[in-house]
Write a protein that holds these residues in place. Structure first.
Motif, PDB file in Angstrom:
ATOM      1  N   GLU A 194      10.593 -30.249   0.948  1.00 57.09           N
ATOM      2  CA  GLU A 194      11.721 -29.608   1.619  1.00 57.09           C
ATOM      3  C   GLU A 194      11.378 -28.185   2.050  1.00 57.09           C
ATOM      4  OE1 GLU A 194      14.787 -30.077  -1.298  1.00 57.09           O
ATOM      5  OE2 GLU A 194      15.025 -32.217  -0.851  1.00 57.09           O
ATOM      6  N   TRP A 195      10.660 -27.435   1.203  1.00 53.84           N
ATOM      7  CA  TRP A 195      10.241 -26.090   1.581  1.00 53.84           C
ATOM      8  C   TRP A 195       9.312 -26.149   2.796  1.00 53.84           C
ATOM      9  CZ3 TRP A 195      12.652 -21.903   0.530  1.00 53.84           C
ATOM     10  CH2 TRP A 195      13.287 -21.709  -0.693  1.00 53.84           C
ATOM     11  N   ALA A 196       8.311 -27.022   2.753  1.00 55.48           N
ATOM     12  CA  ALA A 196       7.365 -27.130   3.869  1.00 55.48           C
ATOM     13  C   ALA A 196       8.087 -27.511   5.161  1.00 55.48           C
ATOM     14  CB  ALA A 196       6.282 -28.151   3.543  1.00 55.48           C
ATOM     15  N   ASP A 197       9.014 -28.443   5.065  1.00 54.27           N
ATOM     16  CA  ASP A 197       9.776 -28.875   6.237  1.00 54.27           C
ATOM     17  C   ASP A 197      10.619 -27.723   6.785  1.00 54.27           C
ATOM     18  OD1 ASP A 197      10.561 -30.785   8.129  1.00 54.27           O
ATOM     19  OD2 ASP A 197      12.296 -31.390   6.927  1.00 54.27           O
ATOM     20  N   GLN A 198      11.243 -26.959   5.907  1.00 48.87           N
ATOM     21  CA  GLN A 198      12.062 -25.825   6.350  1.00 48.87           C
ATOM     22  C   GLN A 198      11.215 -24.774   7.051  1.00 48.87           C
ATOM     23  OE1 GLN A 198      14.591 -23.980   3.379  1.00 48.87           O
ATOM     24  NE2 GLN A 198      14.459 -22.006   4.422  1.00 48.87           N
ATOM     25  N   TRP A 199      10.084 -24.411   6.452  1.00 47.83           N
ATOM     26  CA  TRP A 199       9.231 -23.383   7.059  1.00 47.83           C
ATOM     27  C   TRP A 199       8.708 -23.829   8.426  1.00 47.83           C
ATOM     28  CZ3 TRP A 199       6.563 -23.059   1.713  1.00 47.83           C
ATOM     29  CH2 TRP A 199       7.338 -22.272   0.854  1.00 47.83           C
ATOM     30  N   ALA A 200       8.348 -25.120   8.539  1.00 49.69           N
ATOM     31  CA  ALA A 200       7.863 -25.630   9.823  1.00 49.69           C
ATOM     32  C   ALA A 200       8.975 -25.601  10.870  1.00 49.69           C
ATOM     33  CB  ALA A 200       7.317 -27.041   9.660  1.00 49.69           C
ATOM     34  N   SER A 201      10.191 -25.969  10.470  1.00 51.99           N
ATOM     35  CA  SER A 201      11.307 -25.968  11.428  1.00 51.99           C
ATOM     36  C   SER A 201      11.660 -24.548  11.873  1.00 51.99           C
ATOM     37  CB  SER A 201      12.535 -26.658  10.835  1.00 51.99           C
ATOM     38  OG  SER A 201      13.081 -25.900   9.778  1.00 51.99           O
ATOM     39  N   GLU A 202      11.337 -23.552  11.033  1.00 51.27           N
ATOM     40  CA  GLU A 202      11.563 -22.150  11.392  1.00 51.27           C
ATOM     41  C   GLU A 202      10.415 -21.583  12.228  1.00 51.27           C
ATOM     42  OE1 GLU A 202      12.103 -20.288   7.586  1.00 51.27           O
ATOM     43  OE2 GLU A 202      14.131 -21.092   7.336  1.00 51.27           O
ATOM     44  N   GLY A 203       9.366 -22.390  12.431  1.00 48.58           N
ATOM     45  CA  GLY A 203       8.238 -21.959  13.246  1.00 48.58           C
ATOM     46  C   GLY A 203       7.310 -20.973  12.557  1.00 48.58           C
ATOM     47  N   MET A 204       7.304 -20.973  11.242  1.00 49.07           N
ATOM     48  CA  MET A 204       6.470 -20.038  10.492  1.00 49.07           C
ATOM     49  C   MET A 204       5.002 -20.476  10.563  1.00 49.07           C
ATOM     50  SD  MET A 204       6.973 -18.897   6.554  1.00 49.07           S
ATOM     51  CE  MET A 204       8.710 -18.720   6.874  1.00 49.07           C
TER      52      MET A 204
ATOM     53  N   SER B   7       0.838  -1.197   0.000  1.00 45.92           N
ATOM     54  CA  SER B   7       0.000   0.000   0.000  1.00 45.92           C
ATOM     55  C   SER B   7       0.868   1.240   0.000  1.00 45.92           C
ATOM     56  CB  SER B   7      -0.901  -0.016   1.233  1.00 45.92           C
ATOM     57  OG  SER B   7      -1.691   1.142   1.270  1.00 45.92           O
ATOM     58  N   GLN B   8       0.560   2.158  -0.894  1.00 47.19           N
ATOM     59  CA  GLN B   8       1.228   3.443  -0.953  1.00 47.19           C
ATOM     60  C   GLN B   8       0.165   4.508  -1.128  1.00 47.19           C
ATOM     61  OE1 GLN B   8       4.031   3.758  -4.149  1.00 47.19           O
ATOM     62  NE2 GLN B   8       5.763   3.387  -2.819  1.00 47.19           N
ATOM     63  N   ARG B   9      -0.025   5.351  -0.100  1.00 53.28           N
ATOM     64  CA  ARG B   9      -1.035   6.402  -0.132  1.00 53.28           C
ATOM     65  C   ARG B   9      -2.417   5.862  -0.481  1.00 53.28           C
ATOM     66  NH1 ARG B   9       1.910  11.562  -2.945  1.00 53.28           N
ATOM     67  NH2 ARG B   9       3.825  11.385  -1.785  1.00 53.28           N
ATOM     68  N   GLY B  10      -2.761   4.727   0.095  1.00 55.89           N
ATOM     69  CA  GLY B  10      -4.088   4.163  -0.117  1.00 55.89           C
ATOM     70  C   GLY B  10      -4.255   3.427  -1.437  1.00 55.89           C
ATOM     71  N   VAL B  11      -3.225   3.393  -2.270  1.00 55.60           N
ATOM     72  CA  VAL B  11      -3.308   2.699  -3.561  1.00 55.60           C
ATOM     73  C   VAL B  11      -2.569   1.380  -3.436  1.00 55.60           C
ATOM     74  CG1 VAL B  11      -2.702   2.792  -6.000  1.00 55.60           C
ATOM     75  CG2 VAL B  11      -3.392   4.880  -4.818  1.00 55.60           C
ATOM     76  N   MET B  12      -3.251   0.293  -3.741  1.00 55.35           N
ATOM     77  CA  MET B  12      -2.625  -1.027  -3.655  1.00 55.35           C
ATOM     78  C   MET B  12      -1.814  -1.291  -4.917  1.00 55.35           C
ATOM     79  SD  MET B  12      -3.448  -2.181  -0.722  1.00 55.35           S
ATOM     80  CE  MET B  12      -3.110  -3.909  -0.741  1.00 55.35           C
ATOM     81  N   LYS B  13      -0.555  -1.598  -4.739  1.00 49.22           N
ATOM     82  CA  LYS B  13       0.303  -1.955  -5.859  1.00 49.22           C
ATOM     83  C   LYS B  13       0.746  -3.396  -5.670  1.00 49.22           C
ATOM     84  CE  LYS B  13       2.024   2.584  -6.941  1.00 49.22           C
ATOM     85  NZ  LYS B  13       3.153   3.322  -7.432  1.00 49.22           N
ATOM     86  N   ARG B  14       0.831  -4.107  -6.762  1.00 50.67           N
ATOM     87  CA  ARG B  14       1.232  -5.510  -6.689  1.00 50.67           C
ATOM     88  C   ARG B  14       2.740  -5.634  -6.695  1.00 50.67           C
ATOM     89  NH1 ARG B  14      -2.575  -9.140  -6.491  1.00 50.67           N
ATOM     90  NH2 ARG B  14      -1.411 -10.732  -7.550  1.00 50.67           N
ATOM     91  N   LYS B  15       3.248  -6.489  -5.784  1.00 53.91           N
ATOM     92  CA  LYS B  15       4.659  -6.836  -5.779  1.00 53.91           C
ATOM     93  C   LYS B  15       4.788  -8.173  -6.474  1.00 53.91           C
ATOM     94  CE  LYS B  15       5.336  -5.921  -1.195  1.00 53.91           C
ATOM     95  NZ  LYS B  15       6.044  -6.153   0.051  1.00 53.91           N
ATOM     96  N   LEU B  16       5.725  -8.303  -7.353  1.00 53.52           N
ATOM     97  CA  LEU B  16       5.934  -9.557  -8.061  1.00 53.52           C
ATOM     98  C   LEU B  16       7.068 -10.336  -7.415  1.00 53.52           C
ATOM     99  CD1 LEU B  16       5.637  -8.306 -11.730  1.00 53.52           C
ATOM    100  CD2 LEU B  16       3.872  -9.347 -10.317  1.00 53.52           C
ATOM    101  N   LYS B  17       6.886 -11.635  -7.323  1.00 60.65           N
ATOM    102  CA  LYS B  17       7.922 -12.510  -6.803  1.00 60.65           C
ATOM    103  C   LYS B  17       8.197 -13.559  -7.864  1.00 60.65           C
ATOM    104  CE  LYS B  17       7.155 -12.163  -1.880  1.00 60.65           C
ATOM    105  NZ  LYS B  17       7.006 -12.898  -0.640  1.00 60.65           N
ATOM    106  N   THR B  18       9.459 -13.838  -8.094  1.00 61.67           N
ATOM    107  CA  THR B  18       9.842 -14.878  -9.046  1.00 61.67           C
ATOM    108  C   THR B  18      10.226 -16.119  -8.255  1.00 61.67           C
ATOM    109  OG1 THR B  18      10.652 -13.211 -10.578  1.00 61.67           O
ATOM    110  CG2 THR B  18      11.398 -15.467 -10.922  1.00 61.67           C
ATOM    111  N   MET B  19       9.579 -17.226  -8.568  1.00 65.27           N
ATOM    112  CA  MET B  19       9.888 -18.491  -7.906  1.00 65.27           C
ATOM    113  C   MET B  19       9.500 -19.628  -8.844  1.00 65.27           C
ATOM    114  SD  MET B  19       6.787 -18.683  -5.082  1.00 65.27           S
ATOM    115  CE  MET B  19       6.928 -16.995  -4.559  1.00 65.27           C
ATOM    116  N   ASP B  20      10.031 -20.790  -8.585  1.00 65.99           N
ATOM    117  CA  ASP B  20       9.624 -21.929  -9.411  1.00 65.99           C
ATOM    118  C   ASP B  20       8.282 -22.465  -8.913  1.00 65.99           C
ATOM    119  OD1 ASP B  20      10.252 -23.351  -7.118  1.00 65.99           O
ATOM    120  OD2 ASP B  20      11.720 -24.647  -8.061  1.00 65.99           O
ATOM    121  N   ALA B  21       7.677 -23.315  -9.710  1.00 64.85           N
ATOM    122  CA  ALA B  21       6.338 -23.832  -9.391  1.00 64.85           C
ATOM    123  C   ALA B  21       6.338 -24.648  -8.103  1.00 64.85           C
ATOM    124  CB  ALA B  21       5.804 -24.663 -10.552  1.00 64.85           C
TER     125      ALA B  21
END
Length: 142
Positions: free
Chosen positions: A53-63, A11-25
């Motif tokens: 592996e991603w799910a296991d990592q995030w869980a071990s980080e307590g996310m 959000s910038q001054r009440g206007v929602m702008k999209r942030k793009l993230k590049t990642m694999d599927a």
């Protein structure tokens, strides 16, 4: 990551702008699965290894996920075992999922038949891979 808000918007001054993230599927699918489930039964096997592996990592980080809890990520000894763990978790009322490749999905069929027969909702996240006819194959069928 799982805040319940659009992770790609700012959000910038009440206007929602999209942030793009590049990642694999695999990471994108793991992100959605992690945020929405309470139990994730994994058996890392290519090409779906990265999702577990991603799910296991995030869980071990307590996310926490969108429910405010850290999903239970359980590594099983086979794809059939992962499907059985999902089935058991679903029977307790938990939101549960697993990741599989084409060959491993065939090992999940008995449990998937039980899950479907009991009208229990779930999602299995499947990556494309050749279903081997004469020997094991690691090639993707896209």
């Amino acid at each position: 990551m799982c805040s319940g808000q659009d992770p790609f918007a700012s959000s910038q001054r009440g206007v929602m702008k999209r942030k793009l993230k590049t990642m694999d599927a695999n990471k994108a699918v793991a992100n959605v699965a992690y945020c929405l489930n309470e139990v994730i039964a994994i058996y890392p096997i290519t090409p779906s290894s990265a999702m577990g592996e991603w799910a296991d990592q995030w869980a071990s980080e307590g996310m926490p996920n969108i429910w405010g809890t850290v999903p239970h990520v359980i590594e099983m000894q086979s794809q059939g075992g992962a499907a059985g763990a999902v089935h058991g978790a679903l029977q307790t009322g938990a939101l549960a999922t697993s990741f599989a490749a084409s060959q491993g999905l065939l090992l999940m069929i008995p449990n998937m038949n039980k899950i479907a027969g009991e009208l229990t909702p779930t999602a299995f996240h499947v990556t494309a891979r050749t279903v081997a006819t004469h020997a094991l194959s690691i090639f993707g069928d896209h």
